[in-house]
Design an enzyme around this catalytic site. Structure first.
Site, PDB file in Angstrom:
ATOM      1  N   GLU A 249     -44.121  57.161   8.128  1.00  0.00           N
ATOM      2  CA  GLU A 249     -44.276  58.242   9.023  1.00  0.00           C
ATOM      3  C   GLU A 249     -43.848  57.166  10.786  1.00  0.00           C
ATOM      4  OE1 GLU A 249     -45.372  60.697   9.971  1.00  0.00           O
ATOM      5  OE2 GLU A 249     -45.078  61.496   7.357  1.00  0.00           O
ATOM      6  N   CYS A 283     -48.613  56.031  18.454  1.00  0.00           N
ATOM      7  CA  CYS A 283     -47.325  56.884  17.840  1.00  0.00           C
ATOM      8  C   CYS A 283     -46.911  58.041  18.452  1.00  0.00           C
ATOM      9  CB  CYS A 283     -47.045  57.621  16.443  1.00  0.00           C
ATOM     10  SG  CYS A 283     -48.225  58.318  16.046  1.00  0.00           S
TER      11      CYS A 283
HETATM   12  P1  NAD Z   1     -45.421  47.734  11.699  1.00  0.00           P
HETATM   13  O1  NAD Z   1     -44.561  48.342  11.155  1.00  0.00           O
HETATM   14  O2  NAD Z   1     -44.824  45.885  12.295  1.00  0.00           O
HETATM   15  O3  NAD Z   1     -47.204  47.732  10.318  1.00  0.00           O
HETATM   16  C1  NAD Z   1     -47.540  48.689   9.504  1.00  0.00           C
HETATM   17  C2  NAD Z   1     -47.994  47.783   7.884  1.00  0.00           C
HETATM   18  O4  NAD Z   1     -46.740  47.610   7.442  1.00  0.00           O
HETATM   19  C3  NAD Z   1     -48.771  47.215   8.316  1.00  0.00           C
HETATM   20  O5  NAD Z   1     -49.721  46.680   7.572  1.00  0.00           O
HETATM   21  C4  NAD Z   1     -48.047  45.757   7.787  1.00  0.00           C
HETATM   22  O6  NAD Z   1     -48.426  44.531   7.393  1.00  0.00           O
HETATM   23  C5  NAD Z   1     -47.575  46.362   7.008  1.00  0.00           C
HETATM   24  N1  NAD Z   1     -45.423  45.733   6.673  1.00  0.00           N
HETATM   25  C6  NAD Z   1     -45.495  44.894   7.875  1.00  0.00           C
HETATM   26  N2  NAD Z   1     -43.964  44.527   7.084  1.00  0.00           N
HETATM   27  C7  NAD Z   1     -43.751  44.710   6.034  1.00  0.00           C
HETATM   28  C8  NAD Z   1     -42.697  44.600   5.446  1.00  0.00           C
HETATM   29  N3  NAD Z   1     -41.014  43.832   5.299  1.00  0.00           N
HETATM   30  N4  NAD Z   1     -43.452  45.730   3.987  1.00  0.00           N
HETATM   31  C9  NAD Z   1     -44.154  46.399   3.538  1.00  0.00           C
HETATM   32  N5  NAD Z   1     -44.932  45.943   4.918  1.00  0.00           N
HETATM   33  C10 NAD Z   1     -44.842  46.153   6.352  1.00  0.00           C
HETATM   34  O7  NAD Z   1     -46.371  48.650  13.139  1.00  0.00           O
HETATM   35  P2  NAD Z   1     -47.640  47.953  14.041  1.00  0.00           P
HETATM   36  O8  NAD Z   1     -46.754  47.729  15.220  1.00  0.00           O
HETATM   37  O9  NAD Z   1     -48.818  47.290  13.240  1.00  0.00           O
HETATM   38  O10 NAD Z   1     -47.780  49.429  14.195  1.00  0.00           O
HETATM   39  C11 NAD Z   1     -47.075  50.270  15.489  1.00  0.00           C
HETATM   40  C12 NAD Z   1     -46.283  51.244  13.944  1.00  0.00           C
HETATM   41  O11 NAD Z   1     -46.860  51.761  13.843  1.00  0.00           O
HETATM   42  C13 NAD Z   1     -45.460  51.776  15.475  1.00  0.00           C
HETATM   43  O12 NAD Z   1     -44.157  51.980  15.670  1.00  0.00           O
HETATM   44  C14 NAD Z   1     -46.493  53.393  15.702  1.00  0.00           C
HETATM   45  O13 NAD Z   1     -45.424  54.296  16.736  1.00  0.00           O
HETATM   46  C15 NAD Z   1     -46.633  54.120  14.095  1.00  0.00           C
HETATM   47  N6  NAD Z   1     -47.100  54.165  13.826  1.00  0.00           N
HETATM   48  C16 NAD Z   1     -46.724  56.020  13.885  1.00  0.00           C
HETATM   49  C17 NAD Z   1     -47.661  56.835  13.657  1.00  0.00           C
HETATM   50  C18 NAD Z   1     -46.734  58.217  13.067  1.00  0.00           C
HETATM   51  O14 NAD Z   1     -47.642  59.108  12.474  1.00  0.00           O
HETATM   52  N7  NAD Z   1     -45.823  58.262  13.103  1.00  0.00           N
HETATM   53  C19 NAD Z   1     -48.718  56.754  13.383  1.00  0.00           C
HETATM   54  C20 NAD Z   1     -49.368  55.417  13.616  1.00  0.00           C
HETATM   55  C21 NAD Z   1     -48.394  54.702  14.489  1.00  0.00           C
END
Ligand code: NAD
Length: 483
Positions: A249, A283
């Protein structure tokens, strides 16, 4: 000393000596509030052992009884609503009122999934072979890694946790670096519900380190990720090599289209909410506002007035709080500056508000763009920033809507039913809303996006059940000689 946040493994707080702790800052004042464990590989092994050992017991509890345990868990969440809301508010900088709404939504979702235990339906099938009865059943899969961001920290967890549990899987939640305490407390509260120890585990740490190790681990067949498209692609690649099942997502660049025949007040209200609620950290945030030329000048004039009057702060009467951390604040301000240097016209905001705090605030920002080539139209900013473009008509609005790497949500404001339906039929987004904002989702409705907004899975709703369960087709041939 800030409170130390530990992992939750095998039904207990897991206290680790001689390990690095990471500081978590309060977004509303910039002070350190917690320190959480930067988990390493040996702690990951403990969490995997815990989830693996409890799988046999949990997966054998029948779904109706799993639903009863989930129902108890939800009642404990209900009883702790104020406690959980105050953690959400502290860790994210959103108002207590909005945090409480998030807990309410979690409770509704829990009510939905706990009763799904009684409806874990599959299909009965017809057969071309005489005397053969055939049907499918749903089987638990194994350990699910649930990797979440912090923007709606409870919703992000329970959208994954509840369907994973009702389907009989055990879980390891990789908490967000920006909301470690909430993840810990949710797991701790689950113990009171008699969900067996080891079914729910929480690991803290850096995504790039422990998150990466989690997705590489061959003992984890399910990975459910919510976060940025960049990280989602990396997860899909790594998990793909070992054929783990992945739900992604991801981000959005969601347009809200205001037609000349829109209900003016209603369109204004939803544009403001869609662009700026939760400080634009959704998002589904309307980061692109497309306005038909017939109403353009009138609409942006009033939109600027209303944007300037939005109240910034963490109290219930405020409209938006800070963004989640200093890095995000700096990145958003840099993106705004770049856009202005590239020719974007700043209509309001674009800077930090003058407040007596070191919180990570940004004034709600509107930028007018005169062509489609700006990076800000392509890249998700995840902050209180929206671009405005004038469009000739709905056909141009649709073309701009679909000219995006993302396809999460869109909204159109019009009083013309033909325009609304035509747009809904042709927009390449997973959610299309008419005369409301860009947002999902109710517990029973599928949320997810086209293109780079995901990989085709949906959550929550019954659709999430498909991700967290494996189908088995059972066929029986009646032997007439035995009758
Ligand atoms: P992010 O991708 O930086 O991190 C999200 C999670 O992934 C965190 O727990 C982080 O520690 C983990 N992570 C980071 N790198 C990783 C890796 N290499 N391997 C495994 N896990 C890893 O995102 P963010 O900045 O925390 O959140 C914002 C993003 O989330 C935005 O792009 C937003 O659109 C998206 N989002 C999407 C939805 C949806 O339902 N589509 C809902 C909420 C947020």
């Amino acid at each position: 000393m800030p409170e130390k946040i530990h992992n939750w493994i095998n039904g207990n707080q897991h206290i680790t000596e001689n390990i690095e702790f990471i500081e978590k800052y309060n977004p509303s004042d910039g002070n350190v509030i917690f320190e959480f464990v930067n988990s390493n590989s040996s702690i990951l092994d403990l969490a995997i052992n815990s989830a693996k050992s409890s799988f046999d017991c949990w997966s054998k509890i029948n779904p109706v009884n799993r639903g009863k345990l989930l129902d108890k868990f939800v009642s404990i969440i209900f009883a702790n609503k104020h406690f959980l809301s105050s953690i959400i508010s502290l860790e994210t900088g959103k108002s207590l009122k909005n945090a409480e709404l998030e807990v309410d939504a979690c409770i509704s979702l829990g009510n939905f999934y706990s009763s799904e235990g009684m409806r874990l339906y599959a299909n009965s099938l017809t057969s071309g072979i005489d005397g053969k009865t055939s049907f499918t059943t749903r089987c638990p899969i194994g350990i699910a890694a649930l990797i979440v961001p912090a923007n709606t920290p409870l919703a992000n967890i329970v959208w994954k946790l509840f369907p994973a549990l009702i389907c009989g899987n055990t879980v390891i939640i990789k908490s967000s670096e920006d909301a470690p305490k909430l993840a810990y407390e949710i797991a701790r509260l689950s113990k009171e519900s008699n969900i067996p120890d080891g079914v729910i585990n929480v690991l803290h740490g850096k995504g790039i380190e422990i998150g990466q190790k989690l997705i590489e681990n061959p003992l984890i067949p399910l990975i459910s990720f919510t976060g940025s498209t960049q990280v989602g692609k990396n997860i899909a690649e790594i998990a793909g090599r070992r054929l783990a099942r992945v739900s992604l997502e991801l981000g959005g660049k969601n347009p809200i289209i205001i037609c000349s025949d829109a209900d003016f007040e209603n369109a204004l209200k939803w544009t403001l909410l869609s662009a700026f609620s939760n400080a634009g950290q959704r998002c589904a945030a309307s980061s692109r506002i497309l306005i038909e030329e017939g109403i353009y000048n009138k609409f942006i004039k009033e939109l600027i007035v209303r944007t300037l009057s939005l109240k910034i702060g963490i109290n219930n009467e405020d409209d938006l709080g800070p963004v989640i951390n200093l890095k995000q604040q700096e990145s958003i301000l840099n993106n705004i500056s770049k856009c202005i240097n590239d020719g974007g016209v700043l209509l309001c905001g674009g800077d930090k508000p003058k407040l007596k705090t070191n919180g990570f605030y940004i004034n709600p920002t509107l930028i007018e763009l005169h062509n489609n080539n700006f990076d800000l139209l392509k890249n998700e900013i995840f902050g209180p920033v929206a671009t405005i473009q004038k469009v000739k008509d709905i056909k141009e609005a649709l073309s701009i809507t679909n000219d995006s790497e993302y396809g999460l949500t869109s909204a159109i404001h019009t009083s013309n039913i033909d325009k609304a339906i035509w747009f809904a039929q042709n927009a390449r987004t997973g959610i299309v809303n008419v005369n409301i904002g860009t947002y999902g989702s109710e517990p029973h409705m599928p949320f997810g996006g086209f293109s780079n907004s995901g990989n085709g899975t949906r959550e929550p709703g019954v659709e999430a059940i498909n991700f967290y369960s494996e189908l088995k087709n059972i066929s029986i041939l009646v032997r007439e000689t035995n009758i």
